[in-house]
Design an enzyme around this catalytic site. Structure first.
Site, short mmCIF file in Angstrom:
data_model
loop_
_atom_site.label_atom_id
_atom_site.label_comp_id
_atom_site.label_asym_id
_atom_site.label_seq_id
_atom_site.Cartn_x
_atom_site.Cartn_y
_atom_site.Cartn_z
N SER B 701 33.99 55.24 184.76
CA SER B 701 34.93 54.12 184.86
C SER B 701 35.21 53.73 186.31
CB SER B 701 36.24 54.45 184.15
OG SER B 701 36.92 55.46 184.85
N LYS B 744 45.90 53.76 183.13
CA LYS B 744 45.44 53.51 184.50
C LYS B 744 46.28 52.43 185.17
CE LYS B 744 40.70 55.05 183.82
NZ LYS B 744 39.35 54.67 183.44
#
Lengths: 274, 857
Positions: B701, B744
């Protein structure tokens, strides 16, 4: 009241007796009477003679019917072993009960028989030899003593543990009350004593009843007295009906029945005779 | 190895949801701002998201009720149609091997749903038969099983108990009766008479010849008699030779006869024993026959029971002595090894008892058994022992049923993990299912560890449907590694961890919440609370378009909200109570998160949220500790130098990077080569690192962030530090979806908020992740107020433009990028590096450089 005084209980056995039960029962009586215990092992003279004969052989079930040698040396060894076993049994039982004990080996039946005549001694012998093949029982040396109602001998029914019927043979003499007293002392455990009185020539049922009352009081026992007819079959029927713990009858026996037959039929544990 | 690879491929293909997202993403075409699609979905890639998109709220006014009290009950079947269909098929299929393995995430309500489905099905089925063990009179080591119609086992057991009790009274009474005694006496007399007749006759015959029969200690002997005594040897020697010879001959003849008689004794004894036995048998038969007649009548319709009673009768006749004398163990039978039972029954009588293994009397429908500890013994039963005179002994009465016995004819529910870790549970279950019978055997016997004699009970036919419940990993492992598994568990019921957040499902979910509240005896929830729980369920699923199917987590939240409501004195749980419960839950488990945030605030962990930096970008990772996940910003930096076209992943070099992370970095290199290496080789070496990370890094990611840092370094163009980036890239520069997008964003938001929101700060996320956004309310509020931004991007170029403020630039037909674009800068720098990389050029440059230095000097 006449009292039974027993100083020494003598238990006699031979090679065809069940030694341990005989010793146990004798010790129990000795303890009850605070008497000494003496054991006698009788080496049967007839067997030793047979062993010395040239055709001395025996037949046993273990040999499957085949005859085998019957040597004097083997008999000596066996007698010695059985005598030792009896001595050992006496020592163990006496120690357990705290009795004074002694032991001896005899080969002479009359000498053993004579012991019954000693004042204060009570001789106990087994009534019959160990049966062969479960049921057949040949005559034994002790049968001879049983047929001599002259001395106080306690004939122990083989296999008993001293809790069955006590058969007392009486005769018109001064000691019959002592014998009856001994019977009371042995009979019936703690239960009520049922006394069956058969034909007692010269003594009479009432005399027995009076004595029984005294002994019962002395021993702290309940009792009842029943009388039976003179003939043997009637006596047997009464035994079956009443299930007595003490039978009193004339030392000559009843009509139509031998003493041995009576013992077998009534499954008497002990026969005390005078 | 091939098998292992294929398994892993399938596992990742079927289990990892990320892959599915990527496929979904690949199918989504770019959408322009003015397209109808953009208008419909309300956002455009490359532009900041509207706040409404960041959190897909549930509108309480759409719920159509005031409190959950108004809602009806709903089962556990919501949103699990696939699993429900599979389980229904599994339990309806009465064929071998169609057992069910139900798998899915924990807390998804698998147990509850399976229980519901099984109960519905079981109620329509008949109660199974009863099962008993009885003595096997032919071989006591192998107890026989009896199958009895439902509810008939206990009456049989009681009847047999009564029989023994009656026999113990009735038989002695029969043997005490006058009739028996008389007959016995006749036999004894016959036996005795036979002896006396034989021996008496012999004795009489011997006496006539002057010979006596003596009893010796061992047997019998014949001897010459005089005056009742055996002739002394010296007297015998004195007899005439004729007399001695006569006596000897007579004794030998008689001895022969005596031997013949003695040889017949064993036969007589055998005949006697047989006569007594027959008498006992006759006497017993009258009593037993009478007592058994009643039982025979009661069970006349059951042939097996009638046959067993026949054997019981035969055995009692053989062992009548046990009832009339002190009981003793029967030879070779149960009594020989059997213990006195707990009820005081002596061994010889225990063999007539009935051990009721399964009693289904009073049961409505088929049984559903759940075994919590599925060990070998708890599944197939066990053979218990009792201590007797220092030895351990057993008999058929000590065979104890297991879960398979109890579930026979119905359903057995087992936890797969416990089954596999329990002592030989899995192997025993498979053996039973394969053989379709339950064989009760001790573990020692099974493993051949014991050589002692034990029982080997007759196996019981098995007809059971087994439902295993476990995690997906176990299902895949068993499928791959255990060849028996696919044969025995043909139905896979896969539970989803989430369901679609459709209008219909929202209604059902509200009912599910209402049911859970009632079941747990909680306060009702008002509709605002239900809406808030639904939002949290979406958040738990990690997808705004889904709702978590992990009911246990939702139920836990309801209980905590109820506790808050109780503290607030609310009669019904309100949205504020749910919000407080969510906040409290977060607070309980955010110690590490807060500590990291604190260290960022103190610049111990260096995260910049303003200004610009070359070769440095804020990446985002997710840290999972137990059941808690949170986002954590990390500084990703890149350095470029002359080299051979390689990108060095420092994490990988020091073995801190996982394979997927390394894969992301290699894709990044692929992208560089594809975009800028068409005209020549890339003469650079780039190094990438997650700054200030001291543990492992896994996942791809951060590959987009790493690329941005690398391009910034290559182009010597600074990156705005007010942004954080997450997303993976493919070799064509497309941004792909990642997991944990909400965490996140929240992680970076918290850092920015602590330093003060400027309105410039924000997070670049893959456009494909927009559908997953279910951000905290405070973030949505900040976005609505223009103080924070979430910018979905579909391509690397979109990201570059936001991060550098420069246009990325599109190549012309010659493959050249326009001046003033970032891509041009990158291409130019690469060209310089390439030139420097060529040997002649390098020498020239070196020469010029040296000259320049001299000039400068």
């Amino acid at each position: 009241m006449a009292e039974l005084t027993v100083r020494r209980v003598i238990v006699a056995c031979d090679a065809v007796c069940d030694i341990r039960p005989a010793v146990e029962e004798a010790a129990a009586l000795a303890a009850r009477w605070h008497a000494a215990l003496h054991g006698v092992f009788l080496e049967d003279e007839n067997l030793f003679r047979l062993a010395a004969l040239p055709f001395g052989r025996q037949i046993s079930l273990s040999s499957r019917g085949a005859s085998e040698s019957f040597a004097a040396a083997d008999l000596e060894k066996l007698s010695s072993a059985l005598g030792g076993a009896m001595r050992q049994a006496l020592a163990e039982v006496a120690a357990r009960r705290g009795l004074t004990w002694s032991f001896g080996t005899l080969r002479d039946l009359p000498t053993v028989s004579a012991m019954a005549g000693i004042e204060g001694d009570l001789l106990i012998v087994e009534t019959a030899a160990r049966p062969f093949a479960g049921s057949w029982r040949p005559r034994s040396a002790w049968d001879q003593l049983a047929e001599e109602p002259a001395r106080p001998i306690l004939l122990r029914r083989r296999g008993s543990v001293g809790r069955g019927i006590v058969l007392v043979l009486v005769s018109n003499g001064t000691d019959w009350e002592r014998t009856l007293g001994a019977g009371f002392a042995m009979a019936g455990g703690d239960e009520e004593i049922v006394v069956l009185v058969g034909e007692t020539a010269g003594v009479g049922v009432e005399a027995v009843r009076r004595s029984a009352e005294r002994f019962a009081a002395a021993w702290g026992r309940k009792f009842q007295v029943e009388s039976a007819a003179a003939d043997g079959s009637a006596l047997l029927r009464s035994v079956q009906r009443l299930d007595p713990s003490l039978i009193v009858m004339d030392s000559r026996g009843a009509d139509g029945i031998t003493m041995r037959a009576l013992m077998t039929a009534t499954r008497c544990d002990v026969l005390l005779m005078r | 190895m091939q098998d292992r690879r294929s398994f892993l491929r399938r596992f990742f293909a079927e289990v990892l949801p990320v892959t599915a997202d990527r496929e979904l993403f690949s199918a989504v075409p770019p959408v322009s701002a003015d397209s109808p699609v953009a208008e419909k979905r309300g956002w455009v890639a490359g532009e900041p998201l509207p706040a409404s998109i960041m959190r897909h709220c549930c509108d309480p006014s759409q719920l159509g009720f005031s409190t959950t009290d108004e809602l009806t009950e709903v089962g556990s079947l919501v949103g699990q149609g696939r699993a429900v269909d599979a389980i229904r098929l599994g339990i309806a299929m009465r064929r071998r091997g169609f057992n069910v393995f139900a798998f899915g995430p924990s807390g998804a309500g698998k147990h509850t749903l399976i229980q519901e489905l099984l109960e519905r099905q079981a109620a329509t089925e008949p109660a199974p038969p009863d099962w008993c063990y009885v003595n096997n009179f032919a071989d006591a080591r192998r107890p026989r099983c009896l199958k009895l119609p439902t509810g008939r086992a206990i009456p049989l057991r009681d009847a047999m108990k009564r029989l023994v009790a009656d026999l113990r009274v009735g038989l002695p009474a029969a043997f005490e009766r006058e009739e028996y005694r008389a007959r016995r006496e006749v036999i004894e007399q016959q036996f005795k008479h036979r002896h006396e007749e034989a021996f008496g006759a012999l004795q009489h015959k011997a006496e006539e010849k002057g010979i006596g029969l003596l009893r010796t200690p061992m047997g019998l002997a014949l001897a010459p008699i005089r005056n009742g005594e055996v002739i002394p040897p010296d007297v015998f020697k004195g007899l005439s030779a004729e007399e001695r010879q006569r006596l000897t001959a007579d004794i030998e003849a008689l001895q022969g006869e005596l031997e013949a008689v003695v040889r017949r004794i064993p036969d007589w004894e055998r005949e006697h024993r047989e006569a007594v036995r027959q008498l006992n048998r006759d006497t017993t038969a009258v009593v037993v026959g009478h007592l058994l007649a009643e039982i025979r009548t009661a069970f006349a319709d059951l042939a097996e029971v009638v046959a067993h009673l026949q054997e019981v009768e035969r055995d009692i006749l053989e062992h009548a002595d046990d009832f009339i004398t002190e009981p003793r163990p029967a030879e070779g039978g149960v009594g020989a090894s059997a213990p006195a039972g707990p009820d005081g029954d002596t061994p010889s009588f225990r063999r007539y008892q009935v051990n009721v293994l399964v009693d289904n009397s009073g049961r409505q429908g088929a049984p559903i058994v759940e075994e919590d500890n599925p060990t070998h013994q708890n599944l197939v039963g066990r053979i218990e022992h009792l201590a007797r005179f220092g030895a351990l002994v057993t008999d058929f009465n000590l065979v104890v049923s297991g879960a398979l016995h109890k579930a026979n004819g119905g359903y057995l529910v087992l936890d797969a993990r416990r089954l596999l870790t329990a002592n030989f549970g899995w192997e025993s279950l498979k053996r039973a299912l394969r053989a379709e019978e339950i064989r009760t055997v001790s573990l020692e016997q099974l493993l051949s560890l014991a050589s002692t004699v034990s029982l080997d009970p007759e196996p019981i036919p098995l007809e059971v449907k087994v439902v295993l419940i476990g995690p997906p990993m176990l299902y895949y492992l068993l499928s791959e590694l255990d060849p028996d598994f696919p044969e025995l568990f043909k139905i896979a019921a896969e539970f989803d961890d989430r369901i679609d957040r459709s209008a219909e499902n929202i209604g059902l979910y509200a009912q599910l919440i209402a049911s859970a509240a009632r079941r747990e005896k909680l306060r009702p929830l008002d509709r605002t609370a239900v809406a808030r729980v639904i939002e949290e369920a979406a958040r738990l699923s990690g997808d705004a378009a889904k709702l978590s199917a992990q009911i246990r987590g939702v139920t836990d939240l309801l209980q905590e909200a109820d506790h808050v409501a109780a503290g607030n004195g609310n009669a019904a749980i309100a949205a504020a109570d749910v919000e407080a419960a969510v906040a409290a839950r977060r607070r309980r488990s955010d110690r590490v998160y807060r500590r990291l945030q604190e260290e960022i605030g103190r610049n111990t962990l260096r995260i910049e949220t303003e200004g610009e930096r070359v070769g440095q970008v804020n990446g985002l990772s997710v840290i999972t500790l137990g059941r808690v996940s949170f986002g954590h910003p990390s500084r990703i930096s890149a350095q470029v130098r002359l080299g051979k076209g390689e990108v060095i992943d420092i994490e990988r070099e020091v073995a801190l990077g996982g394979p997927i992370h390394s894969k992301g970095v290699l894709i990044l290199a692929g992208f560089l080569g594809g975009r800028f290496g068409q005209r020549g080789s890339l003469s650079l070496t780039a190094s990438l690192v997650f700054e200030q990370t001291y543990g492992g890094v896994e996942g791809d990611s951060a590959s987009a962030a790493e690329l941005f840092a690398l391009l910034s370094s290559l182009s010597d163009t600074p990156i705005r530090q007010c942004f954080a980036v997450t997303g993976s890239i493919d070799q064509f520069g497309r941004i792909q979806a990642i997991g944990g997008v909400n965490e996140k964003i929240e992680g970076f938001f918290d850092v920015c908020e602590a330093r003060g929101l400027t309105g410039e700060q924000g997070v670049l996320v893959p456009a494909a992740n927009v559908q997953h956004l279910m951000l905290r309310q405070d973030i949505a509020a900040a976005a609505a107020a223009g103080r924070f931004r979430v910018i979905p991007i579909e391509t690397v170029d979109q990201g570059l433009e936001w991060l550098t403020g420069m246009p990325a630039g599109e190549p012309n037909l010659a493959g050249e990028y326009p001046n003033g674009t970032l891509n041009r800068r990158v291409a130019s720098r690469l060209a310089v590096l390439a030139k420097r990389g060529r040997p002649s050029e390098a020498n020239e440059i070196h020469r010029k450089h040296a000259k320049g230095e001299r000039n400068n000097g």
